[in-house]
Design a protein around this motif. Sequence first.
Motif, PDB file in Angstrom:
ATOM      1  N   PRO A 284       1.913   6.437 -14.722  1.00 35.22           N
ATOM      2  CA  PRO A 284       2.099   6.303 -13.278  1.00 35.22           C
ATOM      3  C   PRO A 284       3.268   5.386 -12.886  1.00 35.22           C
ATOM      4  CG  PRO A 284       0.312   4.891 -13.988  1.00 35.22           C
ATOM      5  CD  PRO A 284       0.779   5.632 -15.206  1.00 35.22           C
ATOM      6  N   PHE A 285       3.980   5.848 -11.877  1.00 38.32           N
ATOM      7  CA  PHE A 285       5.031   5.062 -11.226  1.00 38.32           C
ATOM      8  C   PHE A 285       5.129   5.563  -9.799  1.00 38.32           C
ATOM      9  CE2 PHE A 285       7.148   8.846 -12.825  1.00 38.32           C
ATOM     10  CZ  PHE A 285       7.958   9.233 -11.767  1.00 38.32           C
ATOM     11  N   THR A 286       5.834   4.806  -8.976  1.00 39.96           N
ATOM     12  CA  THR A 286       6.056   5.243  -7.607  1.00 39.96           C
ATOM     13  C   THR A 286       7.483   4.914  -7.210  1.00 39.96           C
ATOM     14  OG1 THR A 286       5.155   5.230  -5.349  1.00 39.96           O
ATOM     15  CG2 THR A 286       5.365   3.095  -6.435  1.00 39.96           C
ATOM     16  N   VAL A 287       7.901   5.448  -6.070  1.00 46.25           N
ATOM     17  CA  VAL A 287       9.220   5.153  -5.511  1.00 46.25           C
ATOM     18  C   VAL A 287       9.000   4.454  -4.180  1.00 46.25           C
ATOM     19  CG1 VAL A 287      11.400   6.097  -4.673  1.00 46.25           C
ATOM     20  CG2 VAL A 287      10.283   7.116  -6.668  1.00 46.25           C
ATOM     21  N   LYS A 288       9.513   3.240  -4.076  1.00 50.62           N
ATOM     22  CA  LYS A 288       9.334   2.420  -2.881  1.00 50.62           C
ATOM     23  C   LYS A 288      10.621   2.372  -2.068  1.00 50.62           C
ATOM     24  CE  LYS A 288       6.671  -0.476  -1.839  1.00 50.62           C
ATOM     25  NZ  LYS A 288       5.698  -0.586  -0.750  1.00 50.62           N
ATOM     26  N   ASP A 289      10.467   2.450  -0.750  1.00 52.15           N
ATOM     27  CA  ASP A 289      11.593   2.266   0.173  1.00 52.15           C
ATOM     28  C   ASP A 289      12.779   3.162  -0.193  1.00 52.15           C
ATOM     29  OD1 ASP A 289      10.296   0.136   1.644  1.00 52.15           O
ATOM     30  OD2 ASP A 289      10.659  -1.120  -0.100  1.00 52.15           O
TER      31      ASP A 289
ATOM     32  N   PRO B 157       0.569   5.108  -3.709  1.00 48.96           N
ATOM     33  CA  PRO B 157       1.885   4.496  -3.590  1.00 48.96           C
ATOM     34  C   PRO B 157       1.951   3.475  -2.461  1.00 48.96           C
ATOM     35  CG  PRO B 157       1.925   6.712  -2.692  1.00 48.96           C
ATOM     36  CD  PRO B 157       0.589   6.528  -3.340  1.00 48.96           C
ATOM     37  N   LEU B 158       1.119   3.683  -1.452  1.00 49.31           N
ATOM     38  CA  LEU B 158       1.008   2.777  -0.299  1.00 49.31           C
ATOM     39  C   LEU B 158      -0.463   2.547  -0.049  1.00 49.31           C
ATOM     40  CD1 LEU B 158       3.421   4.760   2.062  1.00 49.31           C
ATOM     41  CD2 LEU B 158       4.022   2.665   0.845  1.00 49.31           C
ATOM     42  N   THR B 159      -0.818   1.390   0.498  1.00 48.97           N
ATOM     43  CA  THR B 159      -2.221   1.179   0.840  1.00 48.97           C
ATOM     44  C   THR B 159      -2.588   1.913   2.123  1.00 48.97           C
ATOM     45  OG1 THR B 159      -1.568  -0.910   1.852  1.00 48.97           O
ATOM     46  CG2 THR B 159      -2.556  -1.018  -0.322  1.00 48.97           C
ATOM     47  N   PHE B 160      -1.615   2.149   2.974  1.00 52.54           N
ATOM     48  CA  PHE B 160      -1.879   2.991   4.146  1.00 52.54           C
ATOM     49  C   PHE B 160      -0.631   3.801   4.461  1.00 52.54           C
ATOM     50  CE2 PHE B 160      -0.161  -0.882   6.005  1.00 52.54           C
ATOM     51  CZ  PHE B 160       0.573  -0.477   7.110  1.00 52.54           C
TER      52      PHE B 160
ATOM     53  N   ILE C 163       1.216  -1.399  -7.986  1.00 51.68           N
ATOM     54  CA  ILE C 163       1.365  -2.851  -7.905  1.00 51.68           C
ATOM     55  C   ILE C 163       2.395  -3.229  -6.839  1.00 51.68           C
ATOM     56  CG2 ILE C 163       0.706  -3.173 -10.302  1.00 51.68           C
ATOM     57  CD1 ILE C 163       3.630  -3.730 -10.936  1.00 51.68           C
ATOM     58  N   ALA C 164       3.138  -2.234  -6.360  1.00 48.99           N
ATOM     59  CA  ALA C 164       4.120  -2.483  -5.295  1.00 48.99           C
ATOM     60  C   ALA C 164       3.640  -1.997  -3.936  1.00 48.99           C
ATOM     61  CB  ALA C 164       5.450  -1.817  -5.646  1.00 48.99           C
ATOM     62  N   ALA C 165       2.388  -1.548  -3.843  1.00 57.60           N
ATOM     63  CA  ALA C 165       1.904  -0.929  -2.610  1.00 57.60           C
ATOM     64  C   ALA C 165       2.060  -1.836  -1.393  1.00 57.60           C
ATOM     65  CB  ALA C 165       0.441  -0.513  -2.766  1.00 57.60           C
ATOM     66  N   ASN C 166       1.817  -3.129  -1.570  1.00 58.75           N
ATOM     67  CA  ASN C 166       1.877  -4.062  -0.446  1.00 58.75           C
ATOM     68  C   ASN C 166       3.124  -4.944  -0.458  1.00 58.75           C
ATOM     69  OD1 ASN C 166      -0.534  -3.145   0.601  1.00 58.75           O
ATOM     70  ND2 ASN C 166      -1.769  -4.664  -0.468  1.00 58.75           N
TER      71      ASN C 166
END
Length: 519
Positions: free
Chosen positions: A241-246, A342-345, A447-450
């Motif tokens: 798992p990974f995500t893309v932020k911003d 990926p996001l908490t909301f 771990i980057a959701a917030n």
Amino acid sequence: MRKSFTMLFAVMLAFTALLGCSNSSGDSADRGGSEDSPSQTGSGNSAKLVKIKYVVPGTEPKDYKEVFQKINEKLAADGVGVEVEKVYIPFDAWDQKLNLMLSTGDDFDLFHIMQDRTPFSSYYNRGALADISESIEKYGDNLKKNIPDDIFEGAKIDGKYYAVPSYWVEMASEGEFDIRRDILRQNHLQEPTNPEELISAWETVMKNWKGSNKPYYAAKADFDPVSLHTTVFHRTYDTFPFTVKDKFFYVNQNGDVKSWIETDEFKKDSEYMRQMYTKGITNPDILVMKNEQINAQIDNGDWFVNFGTTGSLKSLKQNNPDATVDDIGVVWFNPEKEYLRPLTFKNGNAVPANSKHPDEAVKFMNWMLASQDNYDLVQYGIEGKHYTKDGDKGMKAINDPANNNPGYRGSESQNGNVNFMRFDLENSIPENNKVLFESNPDAVNSIAANFVFDPTNVRTEFTNITTEAAASMTPIYMGVQDYDKAFPAALDKMKKAGLDKVVAEYQRQFKEYQAKQNK
């Protein structure tokens, strides 16, 4: 409240727009500001009635005025002391119009936020948001009761609240897609288990399609996989798992931060999208497609696969009268893998920094969750005219004979809550309901959701790479341009625009964020 911002904010927000999640008149945003007037509360005591303006993307429903008159009457009867005017801005004008309203200090009190399009942190970093911590503490009991703590925490920056999350969806639904099982049967196809099988099946369906409108991949062009839901591919990669932020930052669960567009995963995504484009699965006009065109395709039932969840049986039946709710299914590649939020909301609402009525904005949001009756009125309209109840959690929409659509429907993606939501038991898709509206006990938060990135130190570079990526990276990621041929020159432009400096700043801030979390 932070200092007012310059026209640089206007430029930046115009380019930070991304997909998601309601519907006319941009002119209405130019109406006069809030006014206060004496009124009567429900107890009969004289009180000051505060009018607030709530700005949202979308088209004003036909019976909006009638419903909001009832809402305001109920607010008065309950002694809230608030009257609400909802202002609708068309989706395709949303970012530019809202940006202008914020940068010129227009008088309004509440606006919608789509985290997967322009996160609330983007507005915060430009000084556009009011700190509503005290208002939530005083007037947000129902909000705190019905929004889980870990989700509400995602609306904080430096321990203060700058948004109210809409707890309307399980964010671990990211990574699935909807498929038409009736079309699979018609074409003697098996459900795909990987991207190659998906593209092959889709190619067959396109060739055999009998309808006048081809079932193209429906999306508005971007390079952000969370916005596009091209995260469906990611479950097949060894690095998940990974995500893309911003939009720009790859973050895995080990805490590694990389430039998204420079990863092997971006390249793999682009190569899959290139196959879809060259095989005629993607609309040839994808780079200029508008939301209205995309929504019309889904609403008309002219689709085979949709990244993310899709519509209802009612829309599917328009061109497929024999369709049933079981004809739409949910697919996960590698379902045994972890489910990641990926996001908490995903969506929420915030108070602009120039609002004179932050307390009243919070009071209104809190009132919506005070009772099922309040929620029903805001979301479904007038019982007996716009809907009827169907058991404890069901509802049936009453269509206007003039256009066969309800005269009013709110937007649960804007301000819904799973504790109060009703479902159209005849037309909603059971598998979608389960994925979207039931908590996934196996899901984990990124771990980057917030984590909230502050681009202040690299403001010019961040603006520049946002502008450059929209022009250079989007055609590559959407498959319109071949990655191997176009990427080197596009990356060079991104580097010259300041990509390395922005990524280094993001890495620095994220490392500090992690250190605080581990204390």
